[in-house]
Design a protein around this motif. Structure first.
Motif, PDB file in Angstrom:
ATOM      1  N   ASP A 146       0.834  -1.207   0.000  1.00  0.00           N
ATOM      2  CA  ASP A 146       0.000   0.000   0.000  1.00  0.00           C
ATOM      3  C   ASP A 146       0.867   1.254   0.000  1.00  0.00           C
ATOM      4  OD1 ASP A 146      -2.720  -0.542  -0.161  1.00  0.00           O
ATOM      5  OD2 ASP A 146      -2.910  -0.954   1.989  1.00  0.00           O
ATOM      6  N   SER A 147       1.838   1.283   0.892  1.00  0.00           N
ATOM      7  CA  SER A 147       2.620   2.517   0.980  1.00  0.00           C
ATOM      8  C   SER A 147       3.571   2.634  -0.212  1.00  0.00           C
ATOM      9  CB  SER A 147       3.329   2.629   2.333  1.00  0.00           C
ATOM     10  OG  SER A 147       4.478   1.860   2.349  1.00  0.00           O
ATOM     11  N   ASP A 148       4.107   1.511  -0.706  1.00  0.00           N
ATOM     12  CA  ASP A 148       5.010   1.585  -1.866  1.00  0.00           C
ATOM     13  C   ASP A 148       4.277   1.971  -3.152  1.00  0.00           C
ATOM     14  OD1 ASP A 148       6.944   0.799  -0.100  1.00  0.00           O
ATOM     15  OD2 ASP A 148       7.296  -1.169  -0.982  1.00  0.00           O
ATOM     16  N   LEU A 149       3.004   1.601  -3.271  1.00  0.00           N
ATOM     17  CA  LEU A 149       2.261   1.876  -4.509  1.00  0.00           C
ATOM     18  C   LEU A 149       1.435   3.166  -4.432  1.00  0.00           C
ATOM     19  CD1 LEU A 149       0.839  -1.556  -5.803  1.00  0.00           C
ATOM     20  CD2 LEU A 149       2.892  -0.338  -6.524  1.00  0.00           C
ATOM     21  N   ALA A 150       1.589   3.921  -3.348  1.00  0.00           N
ATOM     22  CA  ALA A 150       0.792   5.140  -3.188  1.00  0.00           C
ATOM     23  C   ALA A 150       0.982   6.056  -4.392  1.00  0.00           C
ATOM     24  CB  ALA A 150       1.204   5.866  -1.913  1.00  0.00           C
ATOM     25  N   GLY A 151      -0.128   6.584  -4.919  1.00  0.00           N
ATOM     26  CA  GLY A 151      -0.045   7.522  -6.036  1.00  0.00           C
ATOM     27  C   GLY A 151      -0.081   6.873  -7.406  1.00  0.00           C
ATOM     28  N   THR A 152      -0.134   5.546  -7.486  1.00  0.00           N
ATOM     29  CA  THR A 152      -0.247   4.887  -8.794  1.00  0.00           C
ATOM     30  C   THR A 152      -1.687   4.406  -8.991  1.00  0.00           C
ATOM     31  OG1 THR A 152       0.280   2.694  -7.955  1.00  0.00           O
ATOM     32  CG2 THR A 152       2.133   4.048  -8.639  1.00  0.00           C
ATOM     33  N   SER A 153      -2.025   4.008 -10.223  1.00  0.00           N
ATOM     34  CA  SER A 153      -3.353   3.436 -10.463  1.00  0.00           C
ATOM     35  C   SER A 153      -3.150   2.004 -10.933  1.00  0.00           C
ATOM     36  CB  SER A 153      -4.095   4.227 -11.534  1.00  0.00           C
ATOM     37  OG  SER A 153      -3.286   4.300 -12.689  1.00  0.00           O
ATOM     38  N   PRO A 154      -2.945   1.115  -9.978  1.00  0.00           N
ATOM     39  CA  PRO A 154      -2.469  -0.211 -10.352  1.00  0.00           C
ATOM     40  C   PRO A 154      -3.540  -1.198 -10.799  1.00  0.00           C
ATOM     41  CG  PRO A 154      -2.380   0.072  -7.970  1.00  0.00           C
ATOM     42  CD  PRO A 154      -3.065   1.269  -8.534  1.00  0.00           C
ATOM     43  N   ALA A 203      -6.886  -7.114   1.847  1.00  0.00           N
ATOM     44  CA  ALA A 203      -6.174  -6.530   2.989  1.00  0.00           C
ATOM     45  C   ALA A 203      -5.601  -5.153   2.652  1.00  0.00           C
ATOM     46  CB  ALA A 203      -5.053  -7.466   3.442  1.00  0.00           C
ATOM     47  N   MET A 204      -5.459  -4.866   1.355  1.00  0.00           N
ATOM     48  CA  MET A 204      -4.863  -3.594   0.948  1.00  0.00           C
ATOM     49  C   MET A 204      -5.917  -2.504   0.836  1.00  0.00           C
ATOM     50  SD  MET A 204      -2.065  -4.892  -1.834  1.00  0.00           S
ATOM     51  CE  MET A 204      -1.571  -3.250  -2.293  1.00  0.00           C
ATOM     52  N   ASN A 205      -5.471  -1.255   0.982  1.00  0.00           N
ATOM     53  CA  ASN A 205      -6.390  -0.127   0.816  1.00  0.00           C
ATOM     54  C   ASN A 205      -6.334   0.445  -0.595  1.00  0.00           C
ATOM     55  OD1 ASN A 205      -7.379  -0.097   3.473  1.00  0.00           O
ATOM     56  ND2 ASN A 205      -5.478   0.884   4.158  1.00  0.00           N
ATOM     57  N   THR A 206      -5.301   0.121  -1.344  1.00  0.00           N
ATOM     58  CA  THR A 206      -5.164   0.613  -2.716  1.00  0.00           C
ATOM     59  C   THR A 206      -6.331   0.091  -3.557  1.00  0.00           C
ATOM     60  OG1 THR A 206      -2.774   0.459  -2.485  1.00  0.00           O
ATOM     61  CG2 THR A 206      -3.623   0.614  -4.726  1.00  0.00           C
ATOM     62  N   PRO A 207      -7.029   0.977  -4.321  1.00  0.00           N
ATOM     63  CA  PRO A 207      -8.095   0.474  -5.204  1.00  0.00           C
ATOM     64  C   PRO A 207      -7.489  -0.116  -6.478  1.00  0.00           C
ATOM     65  CG  PRO A 207      -8.143   2.893  -5.047  1.00  0.00           C
ATOM     66  CD  PRO A 207      -6.885   2.436  -4.387  1.00  0.00           C
ATOM     67  N   PHE A 208      -7.835  -1.349  -6.762  1.00  0.00           N
ATOM     68  CA  PHE A 208      -7.298  -2.053  -7.920  1.00  0.00           C
ATOM     69  C   PHE A 208      -8.366  -2.336  -8.957  1.00  0.00           C
ATOM     70  CE2 PHE A 208      -4.175  -3.632  -4.783  1.00  0.00           C
ATOM     71  CZ  PHE A 208      -3.009  -3.436  -5.504  1.00  0.00           C
ATOM     72  N   THR A 209      -7.990  -2.400 -10.209  1.00  0.00           N
ATOM     73  CA  THR A 209      -8.758  -3.198 -11.148  1.00  0.00           C
ATOM     74  C   THR A 209      -8.060  -4.550 -11.193  1.00  0.00           C
ATOM     75  OG1 THR A 209      -7.469  -2.425 -13.021  1.00  0.00           O
ATOM     76  CG2 THR A 209      -9.483  -1.208 -12.511  1.00  0.00           C
ATOM     77  N   VAL A 210      -8.789  -5.592 -11.587  1.00  0.00           N
ATOM     78  CA  VAL A 210      -8.248  -6.946 -11.499  1.00  0.00           C
ATOM     79  C   VAL A 210      -8.272  -7.617 -12.867  1.00  0.00           C
ATOM     80  CG1 VAL A 210      -8.584  -9.227 -10.463  1.00  0.00           C
ATOM     81  CG2 VAL A 210      -8.968  -7.188  -9.084  1.00  0.00           C
ATOM     82  N   GLU A 211      -7.178  -8.226 -13.242  1.00  0.00           N
ATOM     83  CA  GLU A 211      -7.082  -8.996 -14.482  1.00  0.00           C
ATOM     84  C   GLU A 211      -6.440 -10.345 -14.170  1.00  0.00           C
ATOM     85  OE1 GLU A 211      -8.165  -8.075 -17.465  1.00  0.00           O
ATOM     86  OE2 GLU A 211      -8.632  -5.968 -17.025  1.00  0.00           O
ATOM     87  N   LEU A 212      -6.660 -11.288 -15.069  1.00  0.00           N
ATOM     88  CA  LEU A 212      -6.157 -12.647 -14.848  1.00  0.00           C
ATOM     89  C   LEU A 212      -5.199 -13.065 -15.957  1.00  0.00           C
ATOM     90  CD1 LEU A 212      -9.616 -14.339 -14.098  1.00  0.00           C
ATOM     91  CD2 LEU A 212      -7.973 -13.475 -12.424  1.00  0.00           C
ATOM     92  N   ILE A 213      -4.198 -13.823 -15.582  1.00  0.00           N
ATOM     93  CA  ILE A 213      -3.333 -14.464 -16.584  1.00  0.00           C
ATOM     94  C   ILE A 213      -3.063 -15.884 -16.106  1.00  0.00           C
ATOM     95  CG2 ILE A 213      -1.118 -13.700 -15.555  1.00  0.00           C
ATOM     96  CD1 ILE A 213      -0.173 -13.257 -18.526  1.00  0.00           C
ATOM     97  N   ARG A 214      -3.027 -16.814 -17.044  1.00  0.00           N
ATOM     98  CA  ARG A 214      -2.698 -18.192 -16.675  1.00  0.00           C
ATOM     99  C   ARG A 214      -1.420 -18.569 -17.399  1.00  0.00           C
ATOM    100  NH1 ARG A 214      -2.340 -22.690 -14.423  1.00  0.00           N
ATOM    101  NH2 ARG A 214      -3.145 -24.656 -15.216  1.00  0.00           N
ATOM    102  N   ALA A 215      -0.418 -18.946 -16.618  1.00  0.00           N
ATOM    103  CA  ALA A 215       0.850 -19.377 -17.189  1.00  0.00           C
ATOM    104  C   ALA A 215       1.142 -20.770 -16.665  1.00  0.00           C
ATOM    105  CB  ALA A 215       1.960 -18.415 -16.769  1.00  0.00           C
TER     106      ALA A 215
END
Ligand code: IMP
Ligand code: MG
Length: 175
Positions: free
Chosen positions: A26-34, A53-65
């Protein structure tokens, strides 16, 4: 190989490490739109716990490797499921269950950089086996570093079994 009775990380240890990781990221990603990019299937439980558990708002995508057969990495990484689009204004948080030889995380990073033009890629892996590296690959955040043992549970499998276990166990030779 059979399931060992030894639990390497129990559910309480997992939950507490996820809480710590969430605060740090959360603190390391502050200010980004991840974008949270979940590396299916092994990373699903961890990703769900971490994102909540994080407060950062995310959009979510999936990848299968996929690179593993049994307990052996084939070294070749296939992508049965990939996200599409242009991610040039995006920071991607790649969520991995475990980094072993490093081929998977490296191949995913290359795909994100070359095919989706991702601006920035950060990697969080719950487990790391640094002694097994075949290509240089370092996660930005790691839950626990472990020695060269094969583990299952909390999303991780042995030939698709044991992903459902809530604790992380080691596997041991049968017989
Ligand atoms: P790498 O490409 O060798 O780094 O392997 C990464 C993938 O292999 C992980 O995302 C897991 O799916 C799988 N893997 C590596 N080590 C283990 C293990 O100990 N248990 C279960 N899966 C593993
Ligand atoms: Mg995986």
């Amino acid at each position: 190989m059979k399931l060992s009775k030894t639990i390497l990380f129990d559910r309480e240890a997992i939950a507490s490490r996820i809480e710590d990781l969430a605060k740090t990221i959360d603190s390391d990603l502050a200010g980004t739109s991840p974008i949270a990019l979940i590396a299916l299937k092994g990373a699903m439980p961890m990703a769900m716990d971490l994102i909540r558990a994080m407060n950062t708002p995310f959009t979510v995508e999936l990848i299968r490797a996929k690179s593993y057969e049994g307990t052996h990495s084939t070294g070749k990484v296939a992508f049965p499921i990939v996200p599409e689009g242009d991610w040039s204004d995006k920071t991607v948080l790649l969520i991995e269950d475990i980094i072993d030889t490093g081929h998977t995380a490296t191949a995913i990073s290359e795909y994100l950089r070359n095919d989706l033009n991702a601006q920035d890629i950060r990697i969080v892996s719950f487990l790391d086996k640094p002694s097994r590296r075949e290509v240089e690959c370092e996660a930005n955040w790691v839950g626990f570093s472990i020695k060269d043992v094969f583990v299952v549970g909390y999303g991780m499998d042995y030939n698709e079994a044991y992903r459902d276990l809530p604790d992380i166990h080691t596997m041991e030779p049968s017989g």
